[in-house]
Design an enzyme around this catalytic site. Sequence first.
Site, mmCIF file in Angstrom:
data_model
loop_
_atom_site.group_PDB
_atom_site.id
_atom_site.type_symbol
_atom_site.label_atom_id
_atom_site.label_comp_id
_atom_site.label_asym_id
_atom_site.label_seq_id
_atom_site.Cartn_x
_atom_site.Cartn_y
_atom_site.Cartn_z
ATOM 1 N N ASN A 95 0.870 -1.172 0.000
ATOM 2 C CA ASN A 95 0.000 0.000 0.000
ATOM 3 C C ASN A 95 0.911 1.228 0.000
ATOM 4 O O ASN A 95 1.485 1.588 1.023
ATOM 5 C CB ASN A 95 -0.882 -0.077 1.258
ATOM 6 C CG ASN A 95 -1.857 1.069 1.364
ATOM 7 O OD1 ASN A 95 -1.723 2.082 0.682
ATOM 8 N ND2 ASN A 95 -2.823 0.915 2.258
ATOM 9 N N ARG A 147 -2.269 -1.621 -3.674
ATOM 10 C CA ARG A 147 -3.286 -0.573 -3.656
ATOM 11 C C ARG A 147 -2.876 0.465 -4.690
ATOM 12 O O ARG A 147 -1.743 0.963 -4.669
ATOM 13 C CB ARG A 147 -3.337 0.075 -2.277
ATOM 14 C CG ARG A 147 -4.321 1.211 -2.232
ATOM 15 C CD ARG A 147 -4.277 1.907 -0.906
ATOM 16 N NE ARG A 147 -5.168 3.045 -0.914
ATOM 17 C CZ ARG A 147 -5.116 4.031 -0.043
ATOM 18 N NH1 ARG A 147 -4.216 4.009 0.907
ATOM 19 N NH2 ARG A 147 -5.952 5.025 -0.100
ATOM 20 N N HIS A 156 -10.710 6.366 -1.434
ATOM 21 C CA HIS A 156 -10.874 5.563 -0.199
ATOM 22 C C HIS A 156 -11.782 4.359 -0.429
ATOM 23 O O HIS A 156 -12.397 3.837 0.505
ATOM 24 C CB HIS A 156 -11.469 6.397 0.961
ATOM 25 C CG HIS A 156 -10.505 7.376 1.546
ATOM 26 N ND1 HIS A 156 -10.844 8.665 1.873
ATOM 27 C CD2 HIS A 156 -9.207 7.248 1.866
ATOM 28 C CE1 HIS A 156 -9.799 9.296 2.359
ATOM 29 N NE2 HIS A 156 -8.791 8.456 2.354
#
Length: 388
Positions: free
Chosen positions: A8, A86, A174
Amino acid sequence: MTFYFTLNTGSSSVKFALYKAMEEPELFISGCIERLGPSARLKMQAPDGDIQQELGQVDHASAVVTIFAKVEPYLKGRSVVGIGHRIVHGGNAFYKPTELTTNVVEELEQLVPLAPLHQPYSLSTIRAAKQVFPGVLQIGCFDTAFHAGHTFSNDAFAIPRRFYEEGVRRYGFHGLSFDYISSEMRREYPHVADGRLVIAHLGNGASMCAVENGRSVNASTSFSAVDGLPMGTRCGRLDPGVMLYLMQEKKLPADEIEAIIYRQSGLLGLSEESSDMRVLEQSDALFAKQAINYYCYQIRREVGAMAASLKGIDALVFSAGIGENSAHVRAKVCEPLEFLGISIDPEKNKANAPEIGTGPVPVFIIPTNEEQVIARAVAQACTKARQC
Ligand code: AMP
């Protein structure tokens, strides 16, 4: 036993996690290299205890090499069979987890102009991971993907149509966090999970999402992750006239405006003290109190907007650092929302209990876990690859 890896990548950190490979992946090791640059630092929760180490010079590309070196001894010769990344921006093309083939990485490069502050870092981590783990399945999970499928009214800006066609749209961010929270709602509270949920992800980055039947209907972030709510250092919703004023009257160049709206605004800009809610809550300064009041007011305003886009509200959910831990913020947001059927129990709120509502609309606190969503996507991709 084999493992999945998740990466991430942020602008100054790379979070990582190693999962035991199973249908519902089980966390084995997690950690982060933060302060990327000349004085990077490793934090790792390993099976034999927590590790903290000063690393010296580490950048985004070398972070993956360093992370693997730290994790490898725990693998004991067992292999990593899938890696999940991510990725902030999936544009219009990527709305579900996608194998990061050479062609896909090239397509993601085309999206750099849409997310110049984030996408290049994700791409450099992907390239490094492909070198460190040659031949291992690599899957991209997109922060924008959960919001794909918004109606035109929630997807467009009212500027000339040609900009929409070239990709100037309200993407929303998000998404991995909202995806996780929706799945937790289904697991823990199935009686409301298909209803109209308003989810507040309140961390250093902050945004809200309206979810119905497990699908995103509206998001407070839009073209970039600076829109919507005020955040730790980001300004949130801002009249475009202010940008023109900064350019035309103050003659500020783009990089200075970028620094103002991304790194000098939000809680930090208003308080002139800190971007950290814990510090502001302890402060007696007027500016700190005003910053918290402004923050909570904007969240409340957004709850109203989300409820309107859902034509009602069946549950309110708080998540991320501030949402999960700050009873003060939750109380200030919820107290004036009684007209929507929202009220909270002060004791349960203080205890950060999972369910804190007392009114007809339940109020939940759900810790977010973006890594778990990525690991699940890798598990599914690996299962599919084995079946092919
Ligand atoms: P995140 O980005 O999710 O890690 O959230 C970071 C934010 O959560 C920072 O503003 C922290 O001050 C805030 N935070 C963490 N713990 C607490 C707490 N106990 N009370 C208030 N804010 C907190």
